[in-house]
Design a protein around this motif. Structure first.
Motif, PDB file in Angstrom:
ATOM      1  N   THR A  55    -109.006  63.829  -1.679  1.00  0.00           N
ATOM      2  CA  THR A  55    -109.181  64.480  -2.968  1.00  0.00           C
ATOM      3  C   THR A  55    -108.074  65.115  -3.595  1.00  0.00           C
ATOM      4  OG1 THR A  55    -111.643  65.262  -2.404  1.00  0.00           O
ATOM      5  CG2 THR A  55    -110.672  66.061  -4.250  1.00  0.00           C
ATOM      6  N   GLN A  56    -107.696  64.826  -4.998  1.00  0.00           N
ATOM      7  CA  GLN A  56    -106.576  65.314  -5.369  1.00  0.00           C
ATOM      8  C   GLN A  56    -107.192  66.194  -6.498  1.00  0.00           C
ATOM      9  OE1 GLN A  56    -103.578  62.690  -6.974  1.00  0.00           O
ATOM     10  NE2 GLN A  56    -102.283  64.176  -7.371  1.00  0.00           N
ATOM     11  N   TRP A  57    -106.707  67.333  -6.816  1.00  0.00           N
ATOM     12  CA  TRP A  57    -107.336  68.238  -7.796  1.00  0.00           C
ATOM     13  C   TRP A  57    -106.944  67.852  -9.183  1.00  0.00           C
ATOM     14  CZ3 TRP A  57    -107.529  69.882  -2.950  1.00  0.00           C
ATOM     15  CH2 TRP A  57    -108.192  70.975  -2.525  1.00  0.00           C
ATOM     16  N   ASN A  58    -107.471  68.121 -10.096  1.00  0.00           N
ATOM     17  CA  ASN A  58    -107.093  67.884 -11.605  1.00  0.00           C
ATOM     18  C   ASN A  58    -105.716  68.164 -12.055  1.00  0.00           C
ATOM     19  OD1 ASN A  58    -109.733  66.911 -11.898  1.00  0.00           O
ATOM     20  ND2 ASN A  58    -110.467  68.529 -12.677  1.00  0.00           N
ATOM     21  N   ASP A  59    -105.176  69.571 -11.611  1.00  0.00           N
ATOM     22  CA  ASP A  59    -103.867  69.710 -11.746  1.00  0.00           C
ATOM     23  C   ASP A  59    -102.628  68.635 -11.053  1.00  0.00           C
ATOM     24  OD1 ASP A  59    -103.932  70.709  -9.222  1.00  0.00           O
ATOM     25  OD2 ASP A  59    -103.713  72.720  -9.984  1.00  0.00           O
ATOM     26  N   GLY A  60    -103.182  67.858 -10.162  1.00  0.00           N
ATOM     27  CA  GLY A  60    -102.410  67.339  -9.526  1.00  0.00           C
ATOM     28  C   GLY A  60    -101.348  67.843  -8.564  1.00  0.00           C
TER      29      GLY A  60
END
Length: 75
Positions: A41-46
């Motif tokens: 999983t990569q968070w939305n903020d990257g």
């Protein structure tokens, strides 16, 4: 949270992009323990990446993110 060196982050992002382009390419291994996860999983903020099998979370610095995106574009 584990900070990744820009060069390791670049390899990780390039591996993730290669897997997205071709589903037969396996997901990259965790840089800390070398376990291969079935989901990342990569968070939305990257700026954070989590490997679900080992639960390691890595923070990507701005320099690491830029070097990863540069490696992705040059590939």
């Amino acid at each position: 949270m584990i900070a990744l060196h820009p060069a390791r982050a670049a390899r990780l992002i390039a591996s993730l992009c290669a897997q997205q382009d071709d589903p037969f390419v396996p997901l990259p291994c965790c840089p800390a323990c070398a376990l291969r996860s079935e989901r990342i999983t990569q968070w939305n903020d990257g700026l954070r990446v989590r490997f679900h099998r080992c639960r390691h979370v890595f923070s990507l610095t701005r320099e690491a993110l830029i070097s990863g995106l540069t490696a992705q574009r040059s590939a």
